[in-house]
Design a protein around this motif. Structure first.
Motif, PDB file in Angstrom:
ATOM      1  N   TYR A  18       0.827  -1.216   0.000  1.00 54.06           N
ATOM      2  CA  TYR A  18       0.000   0.000   0.000  1.00 54.06           C
ATOM      3  C   TYR A  18       0.856   1.260   0.000  1.00 54.06           C
ATOM      4  CZ  TYR A  18      -3.792   3.228   0.742  1.00 54.06           C
ATOM      5  OH  TYR A  18      -4.679   4.271   0.578  1.00 54.06           O
ATOM      6  N   GLN A  19       2.068   1.174   0.524  1.00 54.28           N
ATOM      7  CA  GLN A  19       2.913   2.359   0.624  1.00 54.28           C
ATOM      8  C   GLN A  19       3.550   2.768  -0.704  1.00 54.28           C
ATOM      9  OE1 GLN A  19       4.823   0.666   4.440  1.00 54.28           O
ATOM     10  NE2 GLN A  19       4.949   2.859   4.759  1.00 54.28           N
ATOM     11  N   ILE A  20       3.625   1.846  -1.676  1.00 50.04           N
ATOM     12  CA  ILE A  20       4.300   2.200  -2.937  1.00 50.04           C
ATOM     13  C   ILE A  20       3.511   1.925  -4.210  1.00 50.04           C
ATOM     14  CG2 ILE A  20       6.622   1.876  -1.968  1.00 50.04           C
ATOM     15  CD1 ILE A  20       6.769  -0.705  -3.793  1.00 50.04           C
ATOM     16  N   GLY A 177      -6.069   4.325  17.311  1.00 49.79           N
ATOM     17  CA  GLY A 177      -6.955   4.849  16.270  1.00 49.79           C
ATOM     18  C   GLY A 177      -6.249   5.640  15.178  1.00 49.79           C
ATOM     19  N   ARG A 178      -4.916   5.614  15.144  1.00 51.69           N
ATOM     20  CA  ARG A 178      -4.181   6.382  14.134  1.00 51.69           C
ATOM     21  C   ARG A 178      -3.987   5.620  12.834  1.00 51.69           C
ATOM     22  NH1 ARG A 178       0.918   7.294  15.569  1.00 51.69           N
ATOM     23  NH2 ARG A 178       0.851   5.952  17.390  1.00 51.69           N
ATOM     24  N   HIS A 179      -4.244   4.318  12.859  1.00 52.91           N
ATOM     25  CA  HIS A 179      -4.175   3.508  11.627  1.00 52.91           C
ATOM     26  C   HIS A 179      -5.540   2.861  11.398  1.00 52.91           C
ATOM     27  CE1 HIS A 179       0.485   2.713  11.413  1.00 52.91           C
ATOM     28  NE2 HIS A 179       0.179   4.001  11.384  1.00 52.91           N
ATOM     29  N   ALA A 349      14.330  -7.042   8.965  1.00 53.29           N
ATOM     30  CA  ALA A 349      13.351  -6.860   7.899  1.00 53.29           C
ATOM     31  C   ALA A 349      13.125  -5.379   7.586  1.00 53.29           C
ATOM     32  CB  ALA A 349      12.034  -7.528   8.285  1.00 53.29           C
ATOM     33  N   GLU A 350      13.428  -4.519   8.554  1.00 49.67           N
ATOM     34  CA  GLU A 350      13.366  -3.067   8.353  1.00 49.67           C
ATOM     35  C   GLU A 350      14.311  -2.393   9.322  1.00 49.67           C
ATOM     36  OE1 GLU A 350       9.430  -1.285   8.719  1.00 49.67           O
ATOM     37  OE2 GLU A 350       8.554  -2.918   7.555  1.00 49.67           O
ATOM     38  N   ASN A 351      15.026  -1.403   8.805  1.00 49.70           N
ATOM     39  CA  ASN A 351      15.829  -0.520   9.639  1.00 49.70           C
ATOM     40  C   ASN A 351      16.146   0.701   8.793  1.00 49.70           C
ATOM     41  OD1 ASN A 351      19.177   0.010  10.314  1.00 49.70           O
ATOM     42  ND2 ASN A 351      17.718   0.094  11.988  1.00 49.70           N
ATOM     43  N   PHE A 403       4.418   6.369   1.097  1.00 41.78           N
ATOM     44  CA  PHE A 403       3.263   6.772   1.917  1.00 41.78           C
ATOM     45  C   PHE A 403       3.462   6.275   3.341  1.00 41.78           C
ATOM     46  CE2 PHE A 403      -0.998   5.676   3.606  1.00 41.78           C
ATOM     47  CZ  PHE A 403      -1.539   6.951   3.635  1.00 41.78           C
ATOM     48  N   GLU A 404       3.753   7.203   4.258  1.00 43.12           N
ATOM     49  CA  GLU A 404       4.066   6.814   5.634  1.00 43.12           C
ATOM     50  C   GLU A 404       2.788   6.807   6.490  1.00 43.12           C
ATOM     51  OE1 GLU A 404       6.502   5.345   7.110  1.00 43.12           O
ATOM     52  OE2 GLU A 404       5.827   5.704   9.162  1.00 43.12           O
ATOM     53  N   TRP A 405       1.816   6.018   6.072  1.00 45.08           N
ATOM     54  CA  TRP A 405       0.595   5.763   6.848  1.00 45.08           C
ATOM     55  C   TRP A 405      -0.068   7.072   7.304  1.00 45.08           C
ATOM     56  CZ3 TRP A 405      -0.461   1.177   5.305  1.00 45.08           C
ATOM     57  CH2 TRP A 405       0.559   0.244   5.109  1.00 45.08           C
TER      58      TRP A 405
HETATM   59  C1  GBH Z   1       7.240   0.182  10.319  1.00 38.53           C
HETATM   60  O1  GBH Z   1       6.436   0.388  11.417  1.00 38.53           O
HETATM   61  C2  GBH Z   1       6.329  -0.275   9.210  1.00 38.53           C
HETATM   62  O2  GBH Z   1       6.445  -1.664   9.001  1.00 38.53           O
HETATM   63  C3  GBH Z   1       6.516   0.464   7.931  1.00 38.53           C
HETATM   64  O3  GBH Z   1       5.438   0.206   7.089  1.00 38.53           O
HETATM   65  C4  GBH Z   1       6.704   1.928   8.237  1.00 38.53           C
HETATM   66  O4  GBH Z   1       6.750   2.696   7.067  1.00 38.53           O
HETATM   67  C5  GBH Z   1       7.981   2.083   9.017  1.00 38.53           C
HETATM   68  O5  GBH Z   1       7.988   1.309  10.156  1.00 38.53           O
HETATM   69  C6  GBH Z   1       8.283   3.498   9.436  1.00 38.53           C
HETATM   70  O6  GBH Z   1       7.357   3.960  10.379  1.00 38.53           O
HETATM   71  O7  GBH Z   1       0.914   6.788  11.150  1.00 38.53           O
HETATM   72  O8  GBH Z   1       0.727   8.688  12.602  1.00 38.53           O
HETATM   73  O9  GBH Z   1       0.629   6.470  13.487  1.00 38.53           O
HETATM   74  C7  GBH Z   1       7.002   0.874  12.598  1.00 38.53           C
HETATM   75  C8  GBH Z   1       5.878   1.457  13.401  1.00 38.53           C
HETATM   76  C9  GBH Z   1       4.245   2.652  12.091  1.00 38.53           C
HETATM   77  C10 GBH Z   1       5.391   3.704  13.870  1.00 38.53           C
HETATM   78  C11 GBH Z   1       3.850   3.994  11.522  1.00 38.53           C
HETATM   79  C12 GBH Z   1       5.025   5.059  13.321  1.00 38.53           C
HETATM   80  C13 GBH Z   1       3.643   6.305  11.887  1.00 38.53           C
HETATM   81  C14 GBH Z   1       2.949   7.307  12.747  1.00 38.53           C
HETATM   82  N1  GBH Z   1       5.488   2.737  12.821  1.00 38.53           N
HETATM   83  N2  GBH Z   1       3.817   5.020  12.544  1.00 38.53           N
HETATM   84  S1  GBH Z   1       1.206   7.326  12.467  1.00 38.53           S
END
Ligand code: GBH
Length: 442
Positions: A18-20, A177-179, A349-351, A403-405
């Motif tokens: 969904y992010q890309i 409730g932010r996601h 898996a992510e950093n 797209f950062e959620w």
């Molecule tokens: C990871 O989550 C996710 O797997 C990845 O998709 C994400 O892009 C990445 O980290 C960077 O955040 O949307 O206002 O609640 C780690 C947990 C999820 C914490 C997204 C911060 C964003 C703030 N993160 N969240 S908000």
């Protein structure tokens, strides 16, 4: 530095569908809970959505070409469930499968090892409307989807994760409730958490016969450190650490829920059937860890259990997310997790980090902060490996700005800049540094 890792250690980058991808109604993709969440007012800070995102769906060939240019040996992506089953059930959509077939063909053709995640938060909306993860039946639907994709893609995917960060999906989606789905209910959170764990176990069962490659899950982890040795602060840090790092891992590795979780939340827990813990604890081959930061903790009894308030460290560097840059925490997590669960294989898996990237007129970004971040964390992994932790791959988050959620396009995590006006990709200084590192030149 490269020499601290085996020759076959994989250096890659990660993304999620969904992010890309964009193309949210192309080729039979059904709507997901994120499409409907973004359409509601007040959910995404810049009022954006993943409708177009990086338009990766239409730029597959050049994006994989870019990975090759950057010298990546692995790529972690997620499969969008609503592309495969538009309503979350029934026969697979051939066009959805074909998109990931093309992706796999190109990756394998260029010698890039595919890692995939089946659920990176984009639940088909039709299942969301039937209660989503609060509904136990969603776990059965997930197992059916897992069966279907594993049968189709089989051994072409080297490493499968059922879920990305079920903790985050449960808590940020159902408590904060932010996601998506945007709920604020403890009961919904606990039910979602349990049903995702159950779905993981049922999913692994369903996939086992379809592929000989590695099966596992991706969990987000960070150590909690008390701000000082005040026993109240130490207790809050200990409880925070258990909730964050072990709530999901303990049942997956056969220990059931930590006692703290049962004591604190027992009354609000969903119905747990006798065989659930056995189902959840399917043997897995590999654990993916997402690591970004630590939590520096002070007790605050005005906050709900675990009464852990995160405080700032005036001496530290912070990313644009407000997260402390704390590489030593990655060595700590890896050694601790290995001691407690003793798994045969781990991968990062992510950093990575969001930093206030400034592009010049050629869209170039000189992101020294990100280079420092990656270099320090790679060193932290090398330290854990030297202590005997079997880590086999590192995925930078992320290949592309995306797209950062809830934060929309306001945060940039990519090692490659995306100009959203025209979808131009420009590797940042960190991408050049990473390529040199992978080639043993940095
Ligand atoms: C990871 O989550 C996710 O797997 C990845 O998709 C994400 O892009 C990445 O980290 C960077 O955040 O949307 O206002 O609640 C780690 C947990 C999820 C914490 C997204 C911060 C964003 C703030 N993160 N969240 S908000």
């Amino acid at each position: 530095m490269r020499s601290q890792f085996e020759d076959n250690f994989l250096f890659g980058a990660a993304t999620s569908a969904y992010q890309i991808e964009g193309a949210t109604s192309t080729d039979g993709r059904g709507p997901s809970i994120w499409d409907s969440f973004c359409a509601k007012q007040g959910t995404i800070v810049d009022k954006s959505s993943g409708d177009i995102a990086c338009d990766h769906y239409n730029r597959l060939g050049s994006d994989v070409g870019l990975m090759k240019e950057l010298g990546l040996s692995a790529y972690r992506f997620s499969i969008a469930w609503p592309r495969i089953q538009a309503t979350g059930q029934g026969a697979a959509n051939p066009k959805g499968l074909a998109f990931y077939d093309r992706l796999l063909d190109q990756l394998l053709g260029l010698g890039i090892t595919p890692y995939t995640t089946l659920y990176h938060w984009d639940l088909p909306l039709a299942l969301g409307e039937k209660g989503g993860w609060e509904n136990r039946d969603t776990a059965e639907r997930f197992a059916d989807y897992a069966h279907c994709v594993s049968k189709h893609f089989g051994d072409r995917i080297a490493n499968w994760a059922t879920f990305n960060e079920p903790r985050c999906a449960a808590f940020v989606g159902h408590l904060e409730g932010r996601h998506a789905p945007g709920l604020k209910s403890l009961k919904a959170t606990l039910a979602a958490a349990h049903h995702m764990l159950l779905a993981h176990g049922l999913g692994v069962q369903a996939m086992r016969g379809n592929t000989k490659t590695k099966l596992g899950i991706v969990l987000d982890m960070k150590p909690y450190h008390a701000i000082d040795d005040d026993p109240a602060n130490e207790l809050a840090a200990r409880h925070g650490d258990t909730i964050f790092n072990h709530w999901f891992a303990d049942p997956i590795f056969g220990k059931g829920y930590p006692v703290e979780v049962v004591e604190a939340f027992g009354d609000a827990m969903p119905l747990i059937q006798d065989t659930d813990f056995k189902t959840i604890a399917q043997p897995i081959d590999s654990l993916g860890i997402n690591y970004y930061t630590r939590n520096l903790t002070r007790a605050n009894h005005k906050l709900p259990y675990p009464h852990a308030e995160e405080v700032k460290n005036p001496a530290a560097r912070y990313s644009d997310m407000g997260w402390e840059v704390f590489p030593a925490g990655l060595t700590e997590i890896l050694t601790r997790i290995h001691q407690r669960y003793n798994l045969p294989d781990y991968y990062i898996a992510e950093n990575g980090g969001a930093f206030p990237d400034k592009a010049n007129e050629d869209n170039f970004v000189n992101d020294a902060d990100r280079i420092y971040y990656m270099e320090q964390h790679l060193q932290a992994i090398a330290k854990a490996k030297a202590q005997g932790v079997p880590v086999s791959a590192y995925m930078a988050w992320s290949l592309l700005d995306n797209f950062e959620w809830g934060l929309g396009y306001t945060k940039r995590f990519g090692i490659v800049r995306v100009d959203y006006q025209n979808q131009t990709r420009t590797p940042k200084a960190s991408a050049h540094w990473y390529r040199d590192f992978i080639n043993g030149k940095a």
